[in-house]
Design a protein around this motif. Sequence first.
Motif, mmCIF file in Angstrom:
data_model
loop_
_atom_site.group_PDB
_atom_site.id
_atom_site.type_symbol
_atom_site.label_atom_id
_atom_site.label_comp_id
_atom_site.label_asym_id
_atom_site.label_seq_id
_atom_site.Cartn_x
_atom_site.Cartn_y
_atom_site.Cartn_z
ATOM 1 N N TYR A 8 0.914 -0.946 -0.056
ATOM 2 C CA TYR A 8 0.028 0.701 -0.336
ATOM 3 C C TYR A 8 0.841 1.400 0.089
ATOM 4 O O TYR A 8 0.158 2.281 -0.428
ATOM 5 N N CYS A 25 -7.849 8.691 2.712
ATOM 6 C CA CYS A 25 -7.675 8.497 3.698
ATOM 7 C C CYS A 25 -8.535 7.408 4.028
ATOM 8 O O CYS A 25 -8.479 6.963 4.367
ATOM 9 N N LEU A 28 -8.027 4.270 1.584
ATOM 10 C CA LEU A 28 -7.325 3.309 2.297
ATOM 11 C C LEU A 28 -7.726 2.742 2.947
ATOM 12 O O LEU A 28 -7.044 1.586 3.284
ATOM 13 N N HIS A 102 -1.430 6.316 6.199
ATOM 14 C CA HIS A 102 -2.327 6.988 6.291
ATOM 15 C C HIS A 102 -1.714 7.265 4.315
ATOM 16 O O HIS A 102 -0.741 7.016 4.179
ATOM 17 N N VAL A 103 -2.836 8.455 4.093
ATOM 18 C CA VAL A 103 -2.356 8.691 2.523
ATOM 19 C C VAL A 103 -3.018 10.087 2.525
ATOM 20 O O VAL A 103 -4.274 10.655 3.703
ATOM 21 N N ALA A 109 0.322 7.254 -0.034
ATOM 22 C CA ALA A 109 0.054 6.260 1.565
ATOM 23 C C ALA A 109 2.174 6.132 1.473
ATOM 24 O O ALA A 109 2.466 5.745 1.016
#
Length: 139
Positions: A8, A25, A28, A102-103, A109
């Motif tokens: 990811y 977010c 994801l 997280h992104v 990410a």
Amino acid sequence: MMHWSASYVGLPYADLGRSRDGLDCWGLVWLVYAEVLGIDLPSYADGYGSTEERREIAGLIDGAKSDWHRVTDPEGFDLVTVRRGVLESHIGIVVAPGRMLHVTAQKPACIEAYSGGPYANRVTGIWRHRAMTERASHE
């Protein structure tokens, strides 16, 4: 063996994205829970127009908490809720003690500390999905 989060890291940000081609977010979280855990979470893609709608996102996060319970002993796949300004409108996934996947709109990410650095004073809670609790109690 490679950590589950490795596939990811580097996925691109996309407002309202819900695929490996781009995600926000929650996208994801939604993707990881579906692909790794087989847990079908609500998409919420129709609940807000963009990630700048922080009030709407904060409302969705708050409304989703019926499926989650706050924990003080973070484990992998728990969610970290984070304030942006005064609203709880960002979320990450615990990958290791003090670290989250997280992104953001600013970067793809990645894994960053939530217990230190820029997120330390903005974490509002750590949450475990009821399905994770139910799995643990059946093992």
